[in-house]
Design a protein around this motif. Sequence first.
Motif, PDB file in Angstrom:
ATOM      1  N   ILE A   1       3.480  -4.429   9.740  1.00 37.01           N
ATOM      2  CA  ILE A   1       3.654  -3.457   8.659  1.00 37.01           C
ATOM      3  C   ILE A   1       5.100  -2.967   8.659  1.00 37.01           C
ATOM      4  O   ILE A   1       5.626  -2.544   9.684  1.00 37.01           O
TER       5      ILE A   1
ATOM      6  N   ALA B   1       2.337  -5.006   4.254  1.00 38.47           N
ATOM      7  CA  ALA B   1       1.733  -5.572   5.465  1.00 38.47           C
ATOM      8  C   ALA B   1       1.663  -7.091   5.364  1.00 38.47           C
ATOM      9  O   ALA B   1       1.348  -7.649   4.308  1.00 38.47           O
TER      10      ALA B   1
ATOM     11  N   ILE C   1      -5.546   2.662  11.656  1.00 34.50           N
ATOM     12  CA  ILE C   1      -5.166   2.057  12.930  1.00 34.50           C
ATOM     13  C   ILE C   1      -5.103   3.132  14.001  1.00 34.50           C
ATOM     14  O   ILE C   1      -4.378   4.122  13.859  1.00 34.50           O
TER      15      ILE C   1
ATOM     16  N   ALA D   1      -0.818   1.304  17.704  1.00 37.80           N
ATOM     17  CA  ALA D   1      -0.055   0.125  17.287  1.00 37.80           C
ATOM     18  C   ALA D   1       1.122  -0.098  18.222  1.00 37.80           C
ATOM     19  O   ALA D   1       1.528   0.778  19.000  1.00 37.80           O
TER      20      ALA D   1
ATOM     21  N   TYR E   1      -3.680   3.309   7.387  1.00 41.52           N
ATOM     22  CA  TYR E   1      -4.229   1.964   7.554  1.00 41.52           C
ATOM     23  C   TYR E   1      -5.476   1.966   8.442  1.00 41.52           C
ATOM     24  O   TYR E   1      -6.044   0.894   8.700  1.00 41.52           O
TER      25      TYR E   1
ATOM     26  N   PRO F   1      -1.816  -4.668  15.565  1.00 43.28           N
ATOM     27  CA  PRO F   1      -0.857  -4.138  14.592  1.00 43.28           C
ATOM     28  C   PRO F   1       0.517  -3.863  15.190  1.00 43.28           C
ATOM     29  O   PRO F   1       0.639  -3.354  16.306  1.00 43.28           O
TER      30      PRO F   1
ATOM     31  N   ASP G   1      -3.038 -10.851   9.125  1.00 38.15           N
ATOM     32  CA  ASP G   1      -4.467 -10.558   9.213  1.00 38.15           C
ATOM     33  C   ASP G   1      -4.683  -9.172   9.813  1.00 38.15           C
ATOM     34  O   ASP G   1      -4.270  -8.909  10.947  1.00 38.15           O
ATOM     35  N   PRO G   2      -5.361  -8.255   9.085  1.00 39.91           N
ATOM     36  CA  PRO G   2      -5.600  -6.906   9.623  1.00 39.91           C
ATOM     37  C   PRO G   2      -6.410  -6.896  10.914  1.00 39.91           C
ATOM     38  O   PRO G   2      -6.413  -5.881  11.628  1.00 39.91           O
ATOM     39  N   ALA G   3      -7.072  -8.004  11.234  1.00 39.45           N
ATOM     40  CA  ALA G   3      -7.845  -8.062  12.475  1.00 39.45           C
ATOM     41  C   ALA G   3      -6.959  -8.295  13.697  1.00 39.45           C
ATOM     42  O   ALA G   3      -7.407  -8.137  14.829  1.00 39.45           O
ATOM     43  N   HIS G   4      -5.706  -8.666  13.472  1.00 38.93           N
ATOM     44  CA  HIS G   4      -4.786  -8.943  14.580  1.00 38.93           C
ATOM     45  C   HIS G   4      -4.141  -7.649  15.089  1.00 38.93           C
ATOM     46  O   HIS G   4      -4.149  -6.625  14.397  1.00 38.93           O
TER      47      HIS G   4
ATOM     48  N   LYS H   1       0.850  -1.188   0.000  1.00 45.01           N
ATOM     49  CA  LYS H   1       0.000   0.000   0.000  1.00 45.01           C
ATOM     50  C   LYS H   1       0.886   1.238   0.000  1.00 45.01           C
ATOM     51  O   LYS H   1       1.930   1.264   0.663  1.00 45.01           O
TER      52      LYS H   1
ATOM     53  N   TYR I   1      -0.425  -8.251  13.068  1.00 42.06           N
ATOM     54  CA  TYR I   1      -0.539  -7.637  11.746  1.00 42.06           C
ATOM     55  C   TYR I   1       0.686  -6.752  11.590  1.00 42.06           C
ATOM     56  O   TYR I   1       0.801  -5.707  12.231  1.00 42.06           O
TER      57      TYR I   1
END
Length: 288
Positions: A63, A25, A101, A104, A99, A33, A28-31, A12, A61
């Motif tokens: 990045i 990244a 978020i 993080a 993102y 960050p 899983d974006p649900a995890h 991205k 997740y």
Amino acid sequence: MEMTGATLVAEKIIAFEDAQLHTQAFGDPAHPPVLLIMGVMSSMLWWPERFCEELAAQGRYVIRYDQRDTGLSTCYPPGEPDYSFSDLADDAIAILDGYGIEAAHLVGMSMGGFLAQEAALRHPRRVRTLTVISSSPLGVDGLPSSTKAYQEHSAAAESLDWSDLGAISDFLRRDSAMLAGTRHPHDAEAASALIARDMGRTASFASATNHFMLLSEDKAATLHASRIDVPVLVIHGTSDPLFPIEHGEAFIRVAPTAQLQRIAGGGHEIHDQDVDEMVRVIADHTGF
């Protein structure tokens, strides 16, 4: 999106004001960050893919990104960085915004450790925990300098022709060997391949030297590691030639929440044979 091993990987571009930052990244974006911030002159490639994949496999997740003047992110003319050190710290927060978020876990390596500390101090509500690898606490004086051998080596960079990619490559290969620890043999072949990949991935590799101009900036007096109030994990090699182990030990004296993980014989690097240990302690530290 693509799969690296068993890990989902997505790229991205975060665009804002006058800069674009290239990001990647893992997981899983649900995890929870985890944002990785690399050191001076180093693109995100210096965060090993296996490191990112294993941390993602621990339910994070992950990045990583190219800082300004590295990799595929915005480059400026050599000697003319149109940004400050604090701008680089704010870039980390801009990536979180990009993102979506709210907060993080920040992990910074070397210069990235300074940036992560500044981000935590200036944007405390955006940072869950801080992990500092091979770096030094902000605002703490009187710590040992780099080894004499490394000082002599780095002095050669002053006379280096930064328009000569061959000379740069040779210097970086020597630099990688000088920064290696004593715990594991230095993998010169792997280092050469990484350097070639990194140099071939940017339009102006010499622009990365702008980072050295930023390191000479005066930091605000309020930026002191003792004021960091999020949990801090310090990972530091006992044979680090750039920031001797006393820099890591200083964190646990000044930062009230700091804990230190020594890498016996470790240098100023993320060695492949140390990845499992580093991922384990980071996963434990970021487990909420």
